[in-house]
Design an enzyme around this catalytic site. Structure first.
Site, PDB file in Angstrom:
ATOM      1  N   GLU A 221      25.886  43.242  45.628  1.00 27.46           N
ATOM      2  CA  GLU A 221      24.427  43.203  45.792  1.00 27.46           C
ATOM      3  C   GLU A 221      23.741  44.530  45.518  1.00 27.46           C
ATOM      4  OE1 GLU A 221      25.921  44.169  49.976  1.00 27.46           O
ATOM      5  OE2 GLU A 221      26.554  42.898  48.311  1.00 27.46           O
TER       6      GLU A 221
ATOM      7  N   ASP B 230      21.367  37.248  55.784  1.00 27.21           N
ATOM      8  CA  ASP B 230      22.562  38.081  55.637  1.00 27.21           C
ATOM      9  C   ASP B 230      22.226  39.557  55.514  1.00 27.21           C
ATOM     10  OD1 ASP B 230      21.517  37.961  53.091  1.00 27.21           O
ATOM     11  OD2 ASP B 230      23.266  37.036  52.167  1.00 27.21           O
TER      12      ASP B 230
ATOM     13  N   LYS C  64      32.430  36.585  49.837  1.00 27.98           N
ATOM     14  CA  LYS C  64      31.727  37.072  51.026  1.00 27.98           C
ATOM     15  C   LYS C  64      32.457  38.260  51.637  1.00 27.98           C
ATOM     16  CE  LYS C  64      28.528  35.810  52.659  1.00 27.98           C
ATOM     17  NZ  LYS C  64      27.159  36.322  52.396  1.00 27.98           N
TER      18      LYS C  64
ATOM     19  N   TYR D  88      30.475  40.710  47.898  1.00 29.54           N
ATOM     20  CA  TYR D  88      29.236  40.913  48.633  1.00 29.54           C
ATOM     21  C   TYR D  88      29.582  41.552  49.977  1.00 29.54           C
ATOM     22  CZ  TYR D  88      26.715  37.834  45.403  1.00 29.54           C
ATOM     23  OH  TYR D  88      26.137  37.282  44.284  1.00 29.54           O
TER      24      TYR D  88
ATOM     25  N   ARG E   8      33.447  28.751  48.095  1.00 30.51           N
ATOM     26  CA  ARG E   8      33.485  29.454  46.816  1.00 30.51           C
ATOM     27  C   ARG E   8      34.785  30.243  46.667  1.00 30.51           C
ATOM     28  NH1 ARG E   8      27.837  32.587  47.367  1.00 30.51           N
ATOM     29  NH2 ARG E   8      28.542  32.504  49.554  1.00 30.51           N
TER      30      ARG E   8
ATOM     31  N   HIS F 202      26.723  43.437  52.230  1.00 30.24           N
ATOM     32  CA  HIS F 202      25.563  43.388  53.134  1.00 30.24           C
ATOM     33  C   HIS F 202      25.803  44.222  54.389  1.00 30.24           C
ATOM     34  CE1 HIS F 202      23.769  40.355  50.573  1.00 30.24           C
ATOM     35  NE2 HIS F 202      24.830  39.597  50.696  1.00 30.24           N
TER      36      HIS F 202
END
Length: 370
Positions: free
Chosen positions: A117, A269, A74, A93, A15, A95
């Site tokens: 997120e 994740d 990511k 993102y 991506r 996490h």
């Protein structure tokens, strides 16, 4: 503002943070966009498409990371920690509740890190998590069905069955966006589907949506155990925004599951809702514990990057436009957007991450005011 889009570094992560169409919108608004060469190639967006959109192609990751606002998909990997700076806004993102090393790196660098997120919608919900949750949820039954093949270690069960042979049993833990999409796809494959959640009102809603074709069950330790014992495919779809996923399936339960059953834990994740899950890669997506196949790829949507990139970029663009135009003032003006702030000036601003690691937390508004 100068905006940087580096090439993703996670294993088989194809991506890219923005489509050429999104870049065109940012350039039209007066911003400069630096795209690392070949960053969009995996999503079928060549450098030429970004040049036509008005971007400048840069040769290295360092060039892209040198921007004031860095957009990623990511979380930064260890090889990228050296690019983190105190005068930088990172929007991706994160996490963090499952990644102490990255948390420490962001705090040490003083980076202003905003997590897709944990950004809230003005009407509630998680608008920047939703598109990838939809993709991962729809992929989970597909990859689970594939790994049920005997040659891959599975039970050798066809989820849809055939005339005269009953279909397979799919159990979905969690009735949010991931779980709903997983149930929809599993039902489309012809499987028997059971979905568990702790929210009775959500179960009522899903019972109506699926017209009773999906069994809805209140989730507790007993019902999880009963459902897991029946499952050919168990899908973990539990989310607590910004926090580590709760452990719902202990290792002791594996011994009571069908040999060769498959677990796909989409929550990996965030640490996973299965005790024995660990993050894997698209190169080696599965491993076996106590006779149960575990699938733990933490960037599942990266396998369908054209769809995923277009879905994600469409949702993030309005937020990127506000950040680029107004900087941190965009967060100060919007309490829902402010909830996306995870670190700023060496301070942790996400309570769930602080709880996970025993670290002090500062209120996001107070951190920005300071």
């Amino acid at each position: 503002m100068i905006i940087g889009i580096p090439k993703e570094t996670k294993n088989h992560e194809y991506r890219v943070a923005a489509t050429p169409a999104a870049v065109h919108a940012l350039v039209t608004a007066g911003h400069t966009v630096h795209v690392e060469t070949r960053a969009g190639e995996g999503s079928s967006f060549p450098d030429e498409a970004y040049v036509e959109a008005g971007a400048q192609i840069v040769a290295t990751a360092a060039d892209a990371w040198a921007a004031e606002l860095v957009l990623k998909v990511k979380e930064p990997t260890a090889s990228e920690y050296g690019f983190l700076r105190s005068d930088q806004h990172l929007f991706t993102y994160l996490h963090l509740a499952a990644d102490r090393a990255l948390t420490d790196a962001l705090l040490s660098a003083g980076t202003t890190a905003i997590a897709y997120e944990t950004v809230r919608g003005r009407q509630g919900g998680l608008p920047l998590l939703t598109p990838m949750s939809e993709v991962a949820g729809r992929m989970a039954p597909q990859v689970g069905a594939y790994h049920l093949e005997r040659s891959l270690g599975g039970r050798g069960v066809l989820l849809g069955g055939v005339p005269g042979v009953e279909p397979g049993e799919v159990v979905v833990l969690g009735g949010g966006v991931v779980g709903t999409n997983a149930a929809k796809m599993a039902m489309g494959l012809g499987a028997r589907v059971t979905l568990l959640d702790v929210d009775h009102r959500r179960l009522q809603y899903l019972d109506d949506v699926f017209g009773g074709r999906v069994a809805t069950v209140m989730s507790n330790a007993g019902t999880v155990r009963e459902a897991a014992m029946r499952a050919d495919l168990l899908i973990g779809a539990v989310l607590i925004p910004g926090a580590r996923a709760p452990r719902l399936v202990p290792r002791s339960l594996l011994a009571d599951m069908k040999p060769g059953a498959v677990i796909v834990d989409v929550a990996v994740d965030q640490g996973g809702c299965v005790e024995t899950i660990k993050a894997t890669t698209h190169d080696a997506p599965t491993y076996e514990v106590d006779g149960i196949v575990h699938y733990g790829v933490a960037n599942m949507p990266g396998a369908v990057p054209n769809t995923s990139t277009r879905a994600l970029s469409a949702q993030t663009l309005p937020y990127v436009e506000r950040l680029a135009a107004h900087g941190l003032q965009a967060l100060r003006k919007d309490p829902a957007f402010l909830q996306g702030l995870n670190t700023h000036a060496g301070q942790l601003t996400e309570a769930a991450v602080g709880e996970a690691f025993g670290l002090p937390v500062v209120d996001p508004a107070a951190a920005l005011a300071g």
